[in-house]
Design an enzyme around this catalytic site. Structure first.
Site, mmCIF file in Angstrom:
data_model
loop_
_atom_site.group_PDB
_atom_site.id
_atom_site.type_symbol
_atom_site.label_atom_id
_atom_site.label_comp_id
_atom_site.label_asym_id
_atom_site.label_seq_id
_atom_site.Cartn_x
_atom_site.Cartn_y
_atom_site.Cartn_z
ATOM 1 N N SER A 129 4.591 -15.040 -8.439
ATOM 2 C CA SER A 129 5.216 -13.718 -8.435
ATOM 3 C C SER A 129 6.713 -13.827 -8.645
ATOM 4 O O SER A 129 7.349 -14.803 -8.205
ATOM 5 C CB SER A 129 4.937 -13.066 -7.079
ATOM 6 O OG SER A 129 5.753 -11.944 -6.905
ATOM 7 N N TYR A 169 4.220 -13.569 2.640
ATOM 8 C CA TYR A 169 3.530 -13.470 1.345
ATOM 9 C C TYR A 169 4.326 -14.217 0.277
ATOM 10 O O TYR A 169 3.803 -15.070 -0.441
ATOM 11 C CB TYR A 169 3.345 -11.993 0.948
ATOM 12 C CG TYR A 169 3.127 -11.804 -0.531
ATOM 13 C CD1 TYR A 169 1.883 -12.063 -1.095
ATOM 14 C CD2 TYR A 169 4.172 -11.406 -1.374
ATOM 15 C CE1 TYR A 169 1.696 -11.932 -2.472
ATOM 16 C CE2 TYR A 169 3.982 -11.273 -2.736
ATOM 17 C CZ TYR A 169 2.749 -11.534 -3.278
ATOM 18 O OH TYR A 169 2.560 -11.415 -4.627
ATOM 19 N N LYS A 225 3.672 -17.948 -2.064
ATOM 20 C CA LYS A 225 3.773 -18.155 -3.520
ATOM 21 C C LYS A 225 4.695 -19.339 -3.808
ATOM 22 O O LYS A 225 4.398 -20.192 -4.650
ATOM 23 C CB LYS A 225 4.274 -16.882 -4.213
ATOM 24 C CG LYS A 225 3.305 -15.707 -4.127
ATOM 25 C CD LYS A 225 1.981 -16.017 -4.798
ATOM 26 C CE LYS A 225 0.951 -14.921 -4.650
ATOM 27 N NZ LYS A 225 -0.408 -15.323 -5.054
ATOM 28 N N TYR A 255 4.345 -13.228 -12.059
ATOM 29 C CA TYR A 255 4.122 -11.843 -12.495
ATOM 30 C C TYR A 255 5.288 -10.965 -12.075
ATOM 31 O O TYR A 255 5.739 -11.035 -10.944
ATOM 32 C CB TYR A 255 2.885 -11.234 -11.826
ATOM 33 C CG TYR A 255 1.613 -12.015 -11.907
ATOM 34 C CD1 TYR A 255 1.382 -12.960 -12.898
ATOM 35 C CD2 TYR A 255 0.606 -11.782 -10.969
ATOM 36 C CE1 TYR A 255 0.187 -13.650 -12.948
ATOM 37 C CE2 TYR A 255 -0.592 -12.468 -11.011
ATOM 38 C CZ TYR A 255 -0.794 -13.411 -12.006
ATOM 39 O OH TYR A 255 -1.975 -14.093 -12.038
ATOM 40 N N PHE A 282 12.134 5.507 -2.796
ATOM 41 C CA PHE A 282 12.821 4.753 -1.750
ATOM 42 C C PHE A 282 14.258 4.442 -2.163
ATOM 43 O O PHE A 282 14.567 3.332 -2.584
ATOM 44 C CB PHE A 282 12.058 3.466 -1.444
ATOM 45 C CG PHE A 282 10.671 3.684 -0.904
ATOM 46 C CD1 PHE A 282 10.397 4.709 0.004
ATOM 47 C CD2 PHE A 282 9.614 2.861 -1.299
ATOM 48 C CE1 PHE A 282 9.112 4.895 0.513
ATOM 49 C CE2 PHE A 282 8.334 3.042 -0.794
ATOM 50 C CZ PHE A 282 8.073 4.074 0.114
HETATM 51 C C1 UD1 Z 1 6.689 -6.316 -4.621
HETATM 52 C C2 UD1 Z 1 7.022 -7.711 -5.074
HETATM 53 C C3 UD1 Z 1 5.899 -8.306 -5.861
HETATM 54 C C4 UD1 Z 1 4.644 -8.231 -5.066
HETATM 55 C C5 UD1 Z 1 4.340 -6.778 -4.758
HETATM 56 C C6 UD1 Z 1 3.086 -6.703 -3.917
HETATM 57 C C7 UD1 Z 1 9.381 -8.119 -5.552
HETATM 58 C C8 UD1 Z 1 10.506 -7.957 -6.525
HETATM 59 N N1 UD1 Z 1 8.204 -7.657 -5.953
HETATM 60 O O1 UD1 Z 1 6.769 -5.477 -5.738
HETATM 61 O O2 UD1 Z 1 6.171 -9.644 -6.134
HETATM 62 O O3 UD1 Z 1 3.585 -8.796 -5.797
HETATM 63 O O4 UD1 Z 1 5.431 -6.238 -4.002
HETATM 64 O O5 UD1 Z 1 2.882 -5.418 -3.429
HETATM 65 O O6 UD1 Z 1 9.550 -8.620 -4.458
HETATM 66 N N2 UD1 Z 1 8.639 2.755 -4.722
HETATM 67 C C9 UD1 Z 1 8.990 4.032 -4.356
HETATM 68 N N3 UD1 Z 1 8.079 4.787 -3.684
HETATM 69 C C10 UD1 Z 1 6.827 4.326 -3.367
HETATM 70 C C11 UD1 Z 1 6.474 3.028 -3.759
HETATM 71 C C12 UD1 Z 1 7.399 2.254 -4.434
HETATM 72 O O7 UD1 Z 1 10.107 4.477 -4.612
HETATM 73 O O8 UD1 Z 1 6.058 5.068 -2.733
HETATM 74 C C13 UD1 Z 1 9.589 1.929 -5.482
HETATM 75 C C14 UD1 Z 1 10.032 0.672 -4.757
HETATM 76 O O9 UD1 Z 1 11.158 0.921 -3.945
HETATM 77 C C15 UD1 Z 1 10.340 -0.254 -5.917
HETATM 78 C C16 UD1 Z 1 9.393 0.202 -7.021
HETATM 79 O O10 UD1 Z 1 8.955 1.500 -6.653
HETATM 80 O O11 UD1 Z 1 11.645 -0.044 -6.348
HETATM 81 C C17 UD1 Z 1 8.184 -0.701 -7.165
HETATM 82 O O12 UD1 Z 1 7.607 -0.895 -5.896
HETATM 83 P P1 UD1 Z 1 6.199 -1.622 -5.695
HETATM 84 O O13 UD1 Z 1 5.214 -1.060 -6.648
HETATM 85 O O14 UD1 Z 1 5.871 -1.592 -4.246
HETATM 86 O O15 UD1 Z 1 6.478 -3.106 -6.163
HETATM 87 P P2 UD1 Z 1 7.614 -4.151 -5.718
HETATM 88 O O16 UD1 Z 1 8.116 -3.869 -4.361
HETATM 89 O O17 UD1 Z 1 8.584 -4.247 -6.832
#
Ligand code: UD1
Length: 339
Positions: free
Chosen positions: A127, A152, A156, A180, A221
């Site tokens: 990841s 987690y 990795k 990924y 967020f």
């Molecule tokens: C993270 C990890 C990834 C891991 C994954 C597992 C990092 C960079 N990435 O992904 O390696 O495999 O978690 O779950 O550490 N968001 C919102 N509202 C929501 C949900 C998400 O604003 O309800 C935003 C988050 O703040 C983020 C983006 O969407 O900026 C993506 O979030 P998410 O899909 O949870 O993935 P990551 O946190 O990037």
């Protein structure tokens, strides 16, 4: 030579799409899954897409004798793609031992049995989380890793190191770790896709469940990050493109005569998109309005991360074919089949 590829976690989100791509590339994937975070319906979906039966062994990769019996029965195996792992960042902070036991334990079982059964090729799911908040963007495979933010993420990092140590030893194992970025979307046929347990943690399932009315609204967020619109930047990759990278990784290992080889590849699109851009693009491609609000930052989130994918382009002869809009369209089509 055998065409059999063991796919651990092959009923899961990325695993199921990879099984489809393997069949389409002429391999015979064999799934191991304990359905801890997957549904039987995924197997049905895969079979509908490829038009044939896929062999499934239901059980746990941590169960040495179960995996050993399966390998004995199957005979010559060309390689293993190891997806099976726990993957919820927040849960891993609450249950670290479960994460270490499951994610590290299963890798050790597989490596041990690869030696016994003379299976030389391993492709491992890693990841971009290993980079934390990188000091330089886009991140290349040479960008220094940061201390893991969660158990987690640590599983990795540790797994990559274990594979590298084994490969560097005289043991005849070749390995690739694919790092990924953010996999999203679903198979264009809408027969397989992501099936999050309970309320989703990840952005796109949250978006599609809000659009379908299952969830009331989505909270972004934080909008005070140092980015174009204040929301976080990620590299969102269509899950089918990600699945195709695994086939390329197996082919790459097959093309190399060395008995020892370890390599790492970023698998993303090379493009960063903000949370707001994802939401806007989703609204554009579906014609729907999403109910969203801005909330506080989520602890542990990095501000920006996106990949330099030139190494995978060059050595794996792989590049993405789907856009963010394609991925969001496919995610929505899939959500509609779930109601
Ligand atoms: C993270 C990890 C990834 C891991 C994954 C597992 C990092 C960079 N990435 O992904 O390696 O495999 O978690 O779950 O550490 N968001 C919102 N509202 C929501 C949900 C998400 O604003 O309800 C935003 C988050 O703040 C983020 C983006 O969407 O900026 C993506 O979030 P998410 O899909 O949870 O993935 P990551 O946190 O990037």
């Amino acid at each position: 030579m055998s065409d059999k590829i063991i796919v651990t976690g092959g009923a899961g989100y990325i695993g199921s799409h990879t099984v489809v791509e393997l069949v389409q590339a002429g391999y015979e994937p064999i799934i191991i899954d304990n359905f801890a975070n997957a549904e039987k319906s995924a197997i049905h979906g895969i079979q509908q897409i490829v038009g044939k039966e896929i062999k499934l062994y239901e059980g746990d990769c941590n169960d040495y004798s179960f995996v050993r019996d399966m390998l004995k029965k199957e005979g010559a195996i060309a390689g293993i793609i190891h997806f099976a792992a726990y993957k919820a960042v927040g849960e891993s902070v609450r249950k670290p031992l479960q994460y270490y036991k499951n994610n590290i334990g299963s890798l050790l079982v597989l490596l041990d049995l690869m030696l016994e059964f003379k299976i030389s090729k391993l492709v491992f799911s890693s990841s971009c989380t290993v980079y934390g908040q990188p000091d330089e963007l886009p991140v290349t495979e040479l960008t220094p890793k940061k201390p893991a933010e969660s158990p987690y993420g640590n599983t990795k990092q540790i797994s990559e190191e274990i594979i590298e140590d084994v490969v560097k030893s005289p043991l005849p194992i070749k390995g690739i770790a694919l790092r990924y970025f953010n996999p999203i979307g679903a198979h264009p046929s809408a027969k397989i896709g992501e099936l999050p347990l309970g309320v989703p943690n990840n952005l796109v399932p949250y978006v599609t469940q809000t659009a379908s009315g299952k969830l009331e609204k989505i909270t972004i967020f934080g909008d005070d990050y140092n980015t174009i619109d204040g929301t976080c930047i990620r590299d969102y990759i269509h899950v089918v493109d990600l699945a195709r990278a695994h086939v390329s990784a197996i082919q790459y290992l097959e093309s190399k005569n060395e008995t020892s080889l370890f390599d790492l590849f970023n698998v993303g699109t090379g493009q960063g998109n903000s949370v707001l851009e994802v939401i806007k693009t989703f609204e554009e491609v579906t014609g729907l309005k999403l109910n969203y609000t801005i909330g506080p930052r989520r602890p542990g989130d990095v501000e920006k991360v996106y990949a330099d994918v030139s190494k995978a382009n060059r050595l794996l002869h792989w590049k993405t074919i789907f856009t963010l809009a394609d991925a969001l369209k496919d995610a929505w089509r899939w959500q509609q089949t779930l109601g």
